[in-house]
Design an enzyme around this catalytic site. Sequence first.
Site, mmCIF file in Angstrom:
data_model
loop_
_atom_site.group_PDB
_atom_site.id
_atom_site.type_symbol
_atom_site.label_atom_id
_atom_site.label_comp_id
_atom_site.label_asym_id
_atom_site.label_seq_id
_atom_site.Cartn_x
_atom_site.Cartn_y
_atom_site.Cartn_z
ATOM 1 N N ARG A 53 0.969 -1.217 -0.112
ATOM 2 C CA ARG A 53 -0.180 0.002 -0.059
ATOM 3 C C ARG A 53 1.035 1.167 0.062
ATOM 4 N NH1 ARG A 53 -2.036 -0.024 4.863
ATOM 5 N NH2 ARG A 53 -0.674 1.688 5.701
ATOM 6 N N TYR A 105 -16.602 18.036 -14.566
ATOM 7 C CA TYR A 105 -17.152 16.522 -14.666
ATOM 8 C C TYR A 105 -18.198 16.343 -13.382
ATOM 9 C CZ TYR A 105 -17.054 11.547 -13.472
ATOM 10 O OH TYR A 105 -17.174 10.096 -13.235
ATOM 11 N N ASP A 177 -7.339 19.117 -13.855
ATOM 12 C CA ASP A 177 -7.824 17.781 -14.724
ATOM 13 C C ASP A 177 -7.375 17.775 -15.969
ATOM 14 O OD1 ASP A 177 -8.990 15.783 -15.787
ATOM 15 O OD2 ASP A 177 -10.430 15.681 -14.384
ATOM 16 N N LYS A 202 -9.224 6.637 -18.718
ATOM 17 C CA LYS A 202 -9.302 7.295 -20.069
ATOM 18 C C LYS A 202 -8.273 6.906 -20.998
ATOM 19 C CE LYS A 202 -13.200 8.345 -18.130
ATOM 20 N NZ LYS A 202 -13.035 8.441 -16.797
#
Length: 388
Positions: A53, A105, A177, A202
């Site tokens: 992690r 978004y 972004d 994406k």
Amino acid sequence: MAPTQPSSGFGTRAIHAGQNPDPVTGAVIPPVSLSTTFKQSAAGVHSGYDYSRSGNPTRHNFETAVAALEGGKYGLAFASGSSVTATILNSLHTGSHLISVNDVYGGTYRYFTRVAVNNGVEATFVDLDNADNIKPHFRENTKLVWLETPTNPTLRIVDIQAVAKHAHAHGALLVVDNTFMSPYFQNPLALGADVVVHSVTKYINGHSDVVMGVAVTNNKEVYEQLQFLQNSIGAVPSAFDSYLARRGLMTLEVRMQRHAENAMQVAKFLETHPQVEEVIYPGLPSHPNHELAKRQQHGFGGMVSFRLRGTLDNVNVFLGQLQYITLAESLGGVESLIEAPAVMTHASVSAEDRAKLGISDTLVRMSVGIENVDDLVQDITAALEKAY
């Protein structure tokens, strides 16, 4: 293999940054590191990794590569684009204020208005067609400015450099972004942004088979804060997803070139169709921010939005008749995807706010893939004929 240099070409960095052959076997592609824990030579003494992690070799490879492509020093990978947003917002203290572009978004809008507010962080949404519009909205407690450019789904272009100057004059950080452009077509850090974020799902991964996010920065203090939160919150990607995303990244240059070529041809075709009321593509001279897009981008990307005539009924018939272009949320994969934002990706935005933003029932957003463009145009033509 020689390390990549900042002056190396984009395609060279995409293939070689952080991607060193395995020192034991010589494998050109480093093996996926699936181990959750790592042997220590003494208590508290390790070779850079102790628990997956906190850090993983395969994830680090990917983080290094994306940072190199964005011109950044530090990269941090997350389990999704939304977890990037959540982690950055967790760096703000209760009572903080942020300013966001209004055309953002739907998932980001939902997080700002329905989650962050519960943690004492308030958001103001501003139309940034003119960067100076932001000036009266700064407060003493404004700590962050959040941009998308091009915006989702109406593809407005925001002047990153101008907004960065306003944000920094008020002591606020600027986050951009960059999902729609990818590092190939736009590099916000070079324009003054403090942090650039992507939904890796994406274009960076590019094959619609990984959900991931990433943040890149040159600011060591910001990096260390986000790294602490990355480990503490734990929204990290798996080693295998990191491997797949790194693999997808290798072809980003050639994919983005084809996405943009196809999108331009599709946009030009749509402009000639009698049932198309408006085409929104930054590469078209008809786009109101075309000149700004030419200045701050290296190309125009693969996203095209357009408004059809008629009603949502016409839109639904059109979407249902497509053969190669798939009706589905998301974007940036090699396959063409299409959706109606008002009832899909932006359904979480109120009807009143959608109306203000121009997200009407007849607005369609298309992620133009890398198929043969003649097939895409024929698919659209046949579906429009049936819809009208």
